[in-house]
Design a protein around this motif. Structure first.
Motif, PDB file in Angstrom:
ATOM      1  N   MET A 106     -10.616  -3.595  -0.689  1.00 58.06           N
ATOM      2  CA  MET A 106     -10.807  -3.654  -2.135  1.00 58.06           C
ATOM      3  C   MET A 106     -11.170  -5.075  -2.552  1.00 58.06           C
ATOM      4  O   MET A 106     -10.924  -6.027  -1.811  1.00 58.06           O
ATOM      5  N   GLU A 107     -11.732  -5.231  -3.734  1.00 65.29           N
ATOM      6  CA  GLU A 107     -12.216  -6.525  -4.212  1.00 65.29           C
ATOM      7  C   GLU A 107     -11.176  -7.631  -4.111  1.00 65.29           C
ATOM      8  O   GLU A 107     -11.474  -8.763  -3.758  1.00 65.29           O
ATOM      9  N   LEU A 108      -9.919  -7.330  -4.428  1.00 66.13           N
ATOM     10  CA  LEU A 108      -8.858  -8.342  -4.357  1.00 66.13           C
ATOM     11  C   LEU A 108      -8.119  -8.304  -3.021  1.00 66.13           C
ATOM     12  O   LEU A 108      -7.030  -8.833  -2.897  1.00 66.13           O
ATOM     13  N   GLY A 109      -8.700  -7.662  -2.039  1.00 67.98           N
ATOM     14  CA  GLY A 109      -8.041  -7.591  -0.747  1.00 67.98           C
ATOM     15  C   GLY A 109      -6.845  -6.667  -0.754  1.00 67.98           C
ATOM     16  O   GLY A 109      -5.995  -6.737   0.111  1.00 67.98           O
ATOM     17  N   GLY A 110      -6.779  -5.772  -1.747  1.00 69.55           N
ATOM     18  CA  GLY A 110      -5.671  -4.833  -1.824  1.00 69.55           C
ATOM     19  C   GLY A 110      -4.456  -5.401  -2.517  1.00 69.55           C
ATOM     20  O   GLY A 110      -3.580  -4.675  -2.933  1.00 69.55           O
ATOM     21  N   GLU A 111      -4.388  -6.689  -2.653  1.00 72.74           N
ATOM     22  CA  GLU A 111      -3.254  -7.308  -3.337  1.00 72.74           C
ATOM     23  C   GLU A 111      -3.702  -8.619  -3.966  1.00 72.74           C
ATOM     24  O   GLU A 111      -4.691  -9.199  -3.567  1.00 72.74           O
ATOM     25  N   LYS A 114      -3.427   7.464  -3.441  1.00 71.45           N
ATOM     26  CA  LYS A 114      -2.861   8.560  -2.652  1.00 71.45           C
ATOM     27  C   LYS A 114      -3.829   9.072  -1.596  1.00 71.45           C
ATOM     28  O   LYS A 114      -3.423   9.499  -0.528  1.00 71.45           O
ATOM     29  N   ASP A 115      -5.126   9.060  -1.919  1.00 71.80           N
ATOM     30  CA  ASP A 115      -6.132   9.577  -0.992  1.00 71.80           C
ATOM     31  C   ASP A 115      -6.871   8.474  -0.244  1.00 71.80           C
ATOM     32  O   ASP A 115      -7.836   8.741   0.462  1.00 71.80           O
ATOM     33  N   MET A 116      -6.428   7.248  -0.400  1.00 70.42           N
ATOM     34  CA  MET A 116      -7.086   6.093   0.198  1.00 70.42           C
ATOM     35  C   MET A 116      -6.465   5.769   1.559  1.00 70.42           C
ATOM     36  O   MET A 116      -5.273   5.965   1.763  1.00 70.42           O
ATOM     37  N   PHE A 160       0.828  -1.203   0.000  1.00 66.92           N
ATOM     38  CA  PHE A 160       0.000   0.000   0.000  1.00 66.92           C
ATOM     39  C   PHE A 160       0.866   1.257   0.000  1.00 66.92           C
ATOM     40  O   PHE A 160       0.658   2.167  -0.813  1.00 66.92           O
ATOM     41  N   SER A 161       1.853   1.316   0.880  1.00 69.81           N
ATOM     42  CA  SER A 161       2.742   2.481   0.952  1.00 69.81           C
ATOM     43  C   SER A 161       3.486   2.696  -0.362  1.00 69.81           C
ATOM     44  O   SER A 161       3.636   3.819  -0.830  1.00 69.81           O
ATOM     45  N   TYR A 162       3.945   1.618  -0.949  1.00 69.73           N
ATOM     46  CA  TYR A 162       4.679   1.682  -2.212  1.00 69.73           C
ATOM     47  C   TYR A 162       3.791   2.174  -3.351  1.00 69.73           C
ATOM     48  O   TYR A 162       4.169   3.067  -4.121  1.00 69.73           O
ATOM     49  N   LEU A 163       2.585   1.620  -3.465  1.00 73.24           N
ATOM     50  CA  LEU A 163       1.701   1.975  -4.576  1.00 73.24           C
ATOM     51  C   LEU A 163       1.122   3.377  -4.461  1.00 73.24           C
ATOM     52  O   LEU A 163       0.571   3.901  -5.430  1.00 73.24           O
ATOM     53  N   GLN A 164       1.265   4.021  -3.323  1.00 73.79           N
ATOM     54  CA  GLN A 164       0.785   5.390  -3.183  1.00 73.79           C
ATOM     55  C   GLN A 164       1.651   6.379  -3.964  1.00 73.79           C
ATOM     56  O   GLN A 164       1.188   7.451  -4.317  1.00 73.79           O
ATOM     57  N   TYR A 165       2.900   6.019  -4.245  1.00 81.37           N
ATOM     58  CA  TYR A 165       3.774   6.954  -4.969  1.00 81.37           C
ATOM     59  C   TYR A 165       4.469   6.345  -6.190  1.00 81.37           C
ATOM     60  O   TYR A 165       5.084   7.062  -6.974  1.00 81.37           O
TER      61      TYR A 165
END
Length: 79
Positions: free
Chosen positions: A69-74, A59-61, A42-47
């Motif tokens: 999220m549908e896939l559990g975020g990953e 960024k705003d999540m 999550f931290s990585y995908l924000q930037y």
């Protein structure tokens, strides 16, 4: 060819490299805690706008929204 160490996520394919008449192989694994892995992703995908799975909405999540999220975020086929 004698293999002393092998690093791969494809353990079934790697099995073909070993001689079944000499069953001396050992398998071991290292695992990260699933929550640590999800928070890191999550931290990585924000930037990481260079990443194919990047989404500017991250960024705003919040981490809770990401986890729900549908896939559990990953989506990791290994776990």
């Amino acid at each position: 060819v004698e293999i002393e160490a092998l690093v791969t996520p494809f353990i079934y394919d790697a099995n073909e490299l070993f001689d079944p008449s000499e069953p001396r192989g050992r398998l071991f694994s290292f695992f990260r805690h699933p929550i640590d892995r999800a928070v890191s992703l999550f931290s990585y995908l924000q930037y990481a706008d260079w990443e194919p799975s990047y989404n500017p909405a991250y960024k705003d999540m919040t981490i809770e929204e990401f986890a729900e999220m549908e896939l559990g975020g990953e989506n990791n086929w290994m776990t």
